[in-house]
Enzyme design. Sequence first.
Site, PDB file in Angstrom:
ATOM      1  N   ASN A   9      46.635 -25.924 -45.373  1.00 30.77           N
ATOM      2  CA  ASN A   9      45.825 -25.257 -44.358  1.00 30.77           C
ATOM      3  C   ASN A   9      45.494 -23.842 -44.845  1.00 30.77           C
ATOM      4  O   ASN A   9      46.338 -22.956 -44.792  1.00 30.77           O
ATOM      5  CB  ASN A   9      46.615 -25.200 -43.039  1.00 30.77           C
ATOM      6  CG  ASN A   9      45.881 -24.405 -41.964  1.00 30.77           C
ATOM      7  OD1 ASN A   9      44.693 -24.110 -42.106  1.00 30.77           O
ATOM      8  ND2 ASN A   9      46.588 -24.055 -40.899  1.00 30.77           N
ATOM      9  N   LYS A  11      43.583 -21.735 -43.537  1.00 23.80           N
ATOM     10  CA  LYS A  11      43.245 -20.822 -42.432  1.00 23.80           C
ATOM     11  C   LYS A  11      41.952 -20.080 -42.781  1.00 23.80           C
ATOM     12  O   LYS A  11      41.080 -20.647 -43.421  1.00 23.80           O
ATOM     13  CB  LYS A  11      44.403 -19.865 -42.151  1.00 23.80           C
ATOM     14  CG  LYS A  11      45.750 -20.588 -42.030  1.00 23.80           C
ATOM     15  CD  LYS A  11      46.811 -19.742 -41.457  1.00 23.80           C
ATOM     16  CE  LYS A  11      48.131 -20.474 -41.576  1.00 23.80           C
ATOM     17  NZ  LYS A  11      49.171 -19.893 -40.748  1.00 23.80           N
ATOM     18  N   HIS A  97      46.891 -26.295 -33.519  1.00 27.46           N
ATOM     19  CA  HIS A  97      47.664 -25.298 -34.285  1.00 27.46           C
ATOM     20  C   HIS A  97      48.025 -24.137 -33.356  1.00 27.46           C
ATOM     21  O   HIS A  97      47.234 -23.745 -32.503  1.00 27.46           O
ATOM     22  CB  HIS A  97      46.832 -24.813 -35.475  1.00 27.46           C
ATOM     23  CG  HIS A  97      47.633 -24.037 -36.460  1.00 27.46           C
ATOM     24  ND1 HIS A  97      48.020 -22.733 -36.235  1.00 27.46           N
ATOM     25  CD2 HIS A  97      48.153 -24.386 -37.667  1.00 27.46           C
ATOM     26  CE1 HIS A  97      48.734 -22.315 -37.270  1.00 27.46           C
ATOM     27  NE2 HIS A  97      48.833 -23.304 -38.149  1.00 27.46           N
ATOM     28  N   GLU A  99      48.035 -21.080 -33.760  1.00 26.58           N
ATOM     29  CA  GLU A  99      47.101 -19.944 -33.770  1.00 26.58           C
ATOM     30  C   GLU A  99      45.916 -20.216 -32.857  1.00 26.58           C
ATOM     31  O   GLU A  99      45.399 -19.306 -32.216  1.00 26.58           O
ATOM     32  CB  GLU A  99      46.646 -19.661 -35.215  1.00 26.58           C
ATOM     33  CG  GLU A  99      47.778 -19.037 -36.024  1.00 26.58           C
ATOM     34  CD  GLU A  99      47.747 -19.347 -37.508  1.00 26.58           C
ATOM     35  OE1 GLU A  99      46.695 -19.787 -38.012  1.00 26.58           O
ATOM     36  OE2 GLU A  99      48.781 -19.158 -38.166  1.00 26.58           O
ATOM     37  N   GLU A 169      55.476 -27.868 -36.119  1.00 25.98           N
ATOM     38  CA  GLU A 169      55.400 -26.519 -36.681  1.00 25.98           C
ATOM     39  C   GLU A 169      56.040 -25.534 -35.709  1.00 25.98           C
ATOM     40  O   GLU A 169      55.355 -25.014 -34.810  1.00 25.98           O
ATOM     41  CB  GLU A 169      53.939 -26.123 -36.898  1.00 25.98           C
ATOM     42  CG  GLU A 169      53.191 -27.000 -37.870  1.00 25.98           C
ATOM     43  CD  GLU A 169      52.069 -26.229 -38.558  1.00 25.98           C
ATOM     44  OE1 GLU A 169      52.043 -26.231 -39.785  1.00 25.98           O
ATOM     45  OE2 GLU A 169      51.258 -25.606 -37.864  1.00 25.98           O
ATOM     46  N   GLY A 175      54.298 -18.550 -41.118  1.00 27.49           N
ATOM     47  CA  GLY A 175      53.931 -17.285 -41.752  1.00 27.49           C
ATOM     48  C   GLY A 175      55.024 -16.229 -41.738  1.00 27.49           C
ATOM     49  O   GLY A 175      54.761 -15.066 -42.043  1.00 27.49           O
ATOM     50  N   SER A 215      56.420 -21.938 -43.147  1.00 29.77           N
ATOM     51  CA  SER A 215      57.057 -21.301 -44.317  1.00 29.77           C
ATOM     52  C   SER A 215      57.623 -22.317 -45.301  1.00 29.77           C
ATOM     53  O   SER A 215      58.667 -22.080 -45.913  1.00 29.77           O
ATOM     54  CB  SER A 215      58.130 -20.297 -43.865  1.00 29.77           C
ATOM     55  OG  SER A 215      57.543 -19.255 -43.128  1.00 29.77           O
TER      56      SER A 215
HETATM   57  C1  PEP Z   1      50.483 -23.254 -40.856  1.00 25.43           C
HETATM   58  O1  PEP Z   1      49.834 -22.310 -40.446  1.00 25.43           O
HETATM   59  O2  PEP Z   1      50.149 -24.421 -40.585  1.00 25.43           O
HETATM   60  C2  PEP Z   1      51.664 -22.976 -41.668  1.00 25.43           C
HETATM   61  C3  PEP Z   1      52.566 -23.892 -41.798  1.00 25.43           C
HETATM   62  O3  PEP Z   1      51.711 -21.716 -42.229  1.00 25.43           O
HETATM   63  P1  PEP Z   1      52.806 -21.176 -43.281  1.00 25.43           P
HETATM   64  O4  PEP Z   1      53.081 -22.272 -44.254  1.00 25.43           O
HETATM   65  O5  PEP Z   1      52.142 -19.996 -43.917  1.00 25.43           O
HETATM   66  O6  PEP Z   1      54.013 -20.816 -42.494  1.00 25.43           O
END
Ligand code: PEP
Length: 252
Positions: A9, A11, A97, A99, A169, A175, A215
Amino acid sequence: MRKKIVAGNWKMNKTFSEADDLINKIIELISDNNFDNVGVVLCPPFVYLELATDMTEDIEIAVAAQNVSNYEFGAYTGEISAPMLKSMDVEYCILGHSERRKYFNEDSKLLAEKVNILLKNDIIPIFCCGELLPEREAGNHFNIVEKQITDALWHLDSVQFKKIVLAYEPVWAIGTGVNATPEQAQEMHAFIRGIISTKYGAEVAENTTILYGGSCNSKNAKELFANPDVDGGLIGGASLKAEEFVKIIESF
Ligand code: PEP
């Protein structure tokens, strides 16, 4: 056997030439390997979807959108519809997601509409769910995740549900550099599989791909993916560098 997937992803990152470069490097690295056992999915911003589908035409890499309109066509300035995605050979679309839930107020009702429109257009939703840190600290994480899934997906019949990919998630892991432990991931994934089994039956549950996101990187992917109910990853930051992303794919 259910499908293993590693999805990147991106983003809202990368200029056109950077996107071109990243896809090129991923293709180069993947071409040297044999990733028969895992599906690779790239989720660039809308404006690079055509670039991505064109560049990956001759290699086993699928392309996903990061969002879709809940309308199919018409006077919705700035929106991108499911038929548009389909016409560009987009196979998957991320939905729910954290976000988008947080910054764009996407709720379960809207997500249910988006799920329907994707399925109608033969695009696979990658449906994200996950709790906030205070919700985990209060011991509420299972309830929260169950509600996110049931509110947005439980209206589907089993033929439709079989097409869904889920991504757990935990919001506190996205992040932050703090991933869920393999035990926490396995516990939640097993819980999710359990509620799917209760609603749709054991066979559907056994065949549902459940990704972990938050992460995840080349250092922790192996341990996370080794769990019986973790079927791969939705990767944010670590998908922006080709070598790192491909190392994660190699963790299976
Ligand atoms: C995400 O935004 O789907 C995600 C898993 O981000 P990160 O791997 O940067 O934590």
